[in-house]
Design an enzyme around this catalytic site. Structure first.
Site, PDB file in Angstrom:
ATOM      1  CD  GLU A 296       8.648 -16.630  -8.081  1.00 17.18           C
ATOM      2  OE1 GLU A 296       7.556 -16.876  -7.557  1.00 17.18           O
ATOM      3  OE2 GLU A 296       8.872 -16.731  -9.299  1.00 17.18           O
ATOM      4  CG  ASP A 375       7.285 -20.702 -13.563  1.00 21.37           C
ATOM      5  OD1 ASP A 375       6.686 -21.661 -13.058  1.00 21.37           O
ATOM      6  OD2 ASP A 375       7.041 -19.519 -13.281  1.00 21.37           O
ATOM      7  CD  GLU A 403       2.007 -18.469 -14.098  1.00 19.83           C
ATOM      8  OE1 GLU A 403       2.035 -19.440 -13.326  1.00 19.83           O
ATOM      9  OE2 GLU A 403       2.717 -17.462 -13.939  1.00 19.83           O
TER      10      GLU A 403
END
Ligand code: BDP
Length: 690
Positions: A296, A375, A403
């Site tokens: 990332e 993820d 998240e």
């Protein structure tokens, strides 16, 4: 301040609530400690604090002689290495052997009128004190205590994703408690209370900054910040917690004035060695570095044509003289490519990158592997790297911060999910090769291993935004200590310590809510393991196609015929081949693939019939309708607890549950409508789909 004390609330025990008078044992404390230490000081002050709060009277510290000579019972705490004859008499050699360096033993010695908390080390005593206070607060009989306990995992770590500007990446509970306006906090009280909370669950390591290390955090390794970081390390040290830093792989360039960060470059290697020396001069017991590299947009060894073994070993060599370790994350994939061919399935990436490197990592490197290959979704497969790295230290990474699981606006108790992962059978060494045995180091005899997780706390008064999300923080620590603990037991402990143990209806109601919550959240969000139907960037709320045409590699491939990702070897990305033993066939075959992961592994028509007997499309409709009803039930269950609960605790949770119920509807309507329009198949039960 409602909720601030969390599970260290030490609620007052009213006379008559307990079977005997705990005061008889707890009004005097003798400390068997010749060499005074900061950890022992923490243990003693916690014991005093807890007992005073629960009994309404402050215990006095007495010498061993005074304790034995005086009237009535007393508590004695200490390490047996200090030559404490009483501790030795109370605990036999077996207890000594059984508990290891961080364990503890607690026993009521009726003959000598004392309750003894003994351990090999000060940290063990501290854990023993917290355990004793928990037993005390949850109503255990004081006159017959007899237990030993020790942590199963050696590294039990918290990862803060806090930034120096005070923001928190994926934080849902306010600002950072560590940083504000590019400075390290001077509010040490709050940090100390966090250290207490962590230590009480057994956490022994913390990385205090975000894995995405930017300009200012890169300077954590310089005089600009190191002295203040040493101050934080001192706070954690007093609670047996080692401090780690996330580092920027390009530090030699950004703060070192070098032109390269090539791990095989002699100047770069020398630079890191000198850096390590500086850090250890400031923090002698520094834990080591946590590294997100080549992921990332973060820099890493790939830029120089080197691999992750070259990259991590170079840092490990610099830390080795001091006993430091490098924790290297395996969350590595190309975030800038669409799927061009089967080999670029994002789920495959970590294994494809790291499996070929097995055996090349130094002994003070640990690879940190996310629980799943994607993820932190509400449901995904277990990462096939567990079990696959025979010659490499591995630890697991969970995400406590919610998240993708409702961002602490929705209730989602994650311990049951984590337990499923830990109990997963990898078959790496035949049956019994569970993930928990990989990460506790026993399967391959690793020197370093354990748990890490992304924290869910912030500056909100109750730490976690949603009060009930505290149970995830608590539960993570307890599970890292002992993965065998049942999810129900952990939840119940948390509830009793926060709300008190005596209102049975309250305890049972909240327990029921927590235990149902993961399944409720899953049912109204993305179905059957397919994941990712969230709004891009912030990841809150439904957006079925939000990631469908982006480069992040997180697709569901829904069209008018069907949905799901074909990850089989025969016709798909070949990901199923990364598993071992019977798991390969289990997932490869649509006939045996578990329903809840069907769309993670297979692309099927909407009319495909699940093991449950329902079609995929009907499953989607039914679970989404039920999910909304069950979210309503959470709200009602909480409403029934109104009487007898602290009104400010009651109100904050009631607000969140009301919001959850509304947002669950939005999820239901968007997901159901989408699939109704795509498939053209109406709900068999004739309900209106908006
Ligand atoms: C993802 C988060 C991102 C993190 C990344 C990571 O969306 O903010 O930086 O994981 O783990 O879940 O590095």
């Amino acid at each position: 301040q409602a909720g601030y004390k969390a599970w260290l609330n030490y609620k007052r025990i009213e006379p008559g609530e307990s079977n005997e008078s705990p005061a008889a044992w707890c009004s005097r404390i003798a400390v068997n400690d010749k060499s005074s230490s900061v950890v022992m000081d923490s243990a003693v002050s916690e014991l005093i604090r807890g007992i005073e709060a629960m009994l309404g009277r402050k215990p006095v510290i007495v010498s061993l002689e005074e304790a034995a000579a005086g009237e009535g019972g007393y508590l004695i705490i200490g390490t047996w290495d200090e030559g404490g004859a009483l501790l030795d008499r109370t605990f036999d050699g077996q207890a000594h052997q059984a508990i290891g360096p961080e364990g503890y033993a607690i026993r009521t010695n009726r003959a000598e009128r004392c309750i003894a908390i003994g351990a090999q080390t000060d940290a063990g005593v501290l854990y023993g004190v917290f355990a004793f206070l928990r037993l005390f607060g949850t109503g255990s009989a004081m006159d017959s205590l007899d237990l030993t306990d020790h942590p199963v995992n050696s590294l039990r770590m918290m990862n803060q994703w806090d930034n120096i500007d005070g923001s928190i990446e994926r934080g849902y509970a306010g600002k950072s408690i560590f940083y504000a306006d590019h400075e390290i906090t001077t509010d040490h009280e709050r940090v100390r209370d966090y250290a207490r909370l962590l230590a009480s669950t057994g956490i022994n390591a913390i990385a205090i900054n975000n894995v995405n290390v930017h300009q200012f955090e890169t300077m954590f390794l310089t005089d600009r910040y190191l002295p203040a970081i040493a101050g934080l390390a001192a706070i954690f040290r007093a609670y047996g917690i080692k401090l780690f830093l996330s580092i920027n792989y390009a530090s030699p360039i950004e703060i070192g004035g070098l032109t390269t960060a090539d791990p095989l470059d002699a100047d770069v290697r020398q630079w890191w060695k000198e850096k390590a020396a500086e850090v250890y001069a400031a923090i002698p017991d520094f834990g080591g570095f946590l590294v997100k590299a080549d992921s990332e947009n973060r820099p890493g060894p790939f830029s120089y044509g080197r691999d992750h073994a070259d990259g991590s070993n170079m840092l490990a060599e610099a830390l080795l003289p001091y006993g430091g370790i490098v924790i290297w994350r395996c969350f590595v994939y190309n975030c800038k490519q669409d799927w061009r061919d089967r080999a670029t399935d994002r789920a495959r990436a970590a294994y494809d990158h790291f499996k070929p490197l097995d055996g090349r990592f130094m002994d003070n490197v640990i690879l940190q592997v996310k629980n799943g290959p994607m993820d932190f979704q509400v449901r995904e497969g277990v990462s096939p790297l567990f079990g696959a790295m025979e010659k490499t230290n591995l630890m697991i990474e969970f995400q406590i911060t919610q998240e993708y699981t409702g961002q602490q606006r929705h209730l989602c108790y994650l311990v049951p999910q984590w337990k499923e992962v830990l109990d997963f059978e990898t078959y790496a060494q035949g049956e019994g090769s569970t993930v928990k045995r990989v990460v506790d180091g026993s399967l391959y005899g690793n020197r370093h291993s354990g748990f890490a997780a992304v924290s869910n706390i912030g500056s909100d008064a109750n730490w976690t935004g949603h009060l009930l999300a505290q149970a995830n923080l608590y539960g993570y620590g307890r599970l890292a200590w002992n993965p065998e603990l049942p999810a129900e037991q952990i939840a119940e402990e948390w509830i009793q310590q926060v709300f008190g143990a005596c209102n049975k209806k309250l305890v049972q109601t909240i327990l029921g809510m927590l235990m149902a919550s993961w399944s409720i959240y899953e049912s109204y969000t993305s179905p059957l393991g397919v994941g990712w139907m969230v709004n891009p960037d912030h990841h809150y709320g439904p957006n079925v196609d939000g990631y469908e045409y982006s480069k992040w590699g997180t697709y569901h491939f829904a069209d008018l015929h069907g949905i799901g990702v074909d990850r089989t070897m025969k016709t798909g990305t070949g990901y199923t081949g990364q598993y071992q033993g019977p798991n390969v066939e289990l997932y490869e075959s649509v006939a045996t693939c578990p329903d809840e992961l069907l769309l993670f592994f297979h692309h099927v028509p909407y009319t495909h019939v699940l093991h449950s007997g329902k079609t995929v499309i009907q499953h989607i409709y039914d679970t989404h309708f039920e999910g909304v009803e069950r979210a309503e039930q959470l709200k009602e269950a909480w409403a029934s607890l109104n009487e007898g609960m602290d009104p400010s605790l009651f109100a904050q949770v009631a607000d969140r549950l009301a919001e959850q119920a509304v947002h669950a509807r939005e999820w239901r309507d968007i997901v159901n409508t989408y699939f109704y329009r795509k498939s053209g198949i109406p709900d068999a039960r004739g309900r209106t789909i908006y």
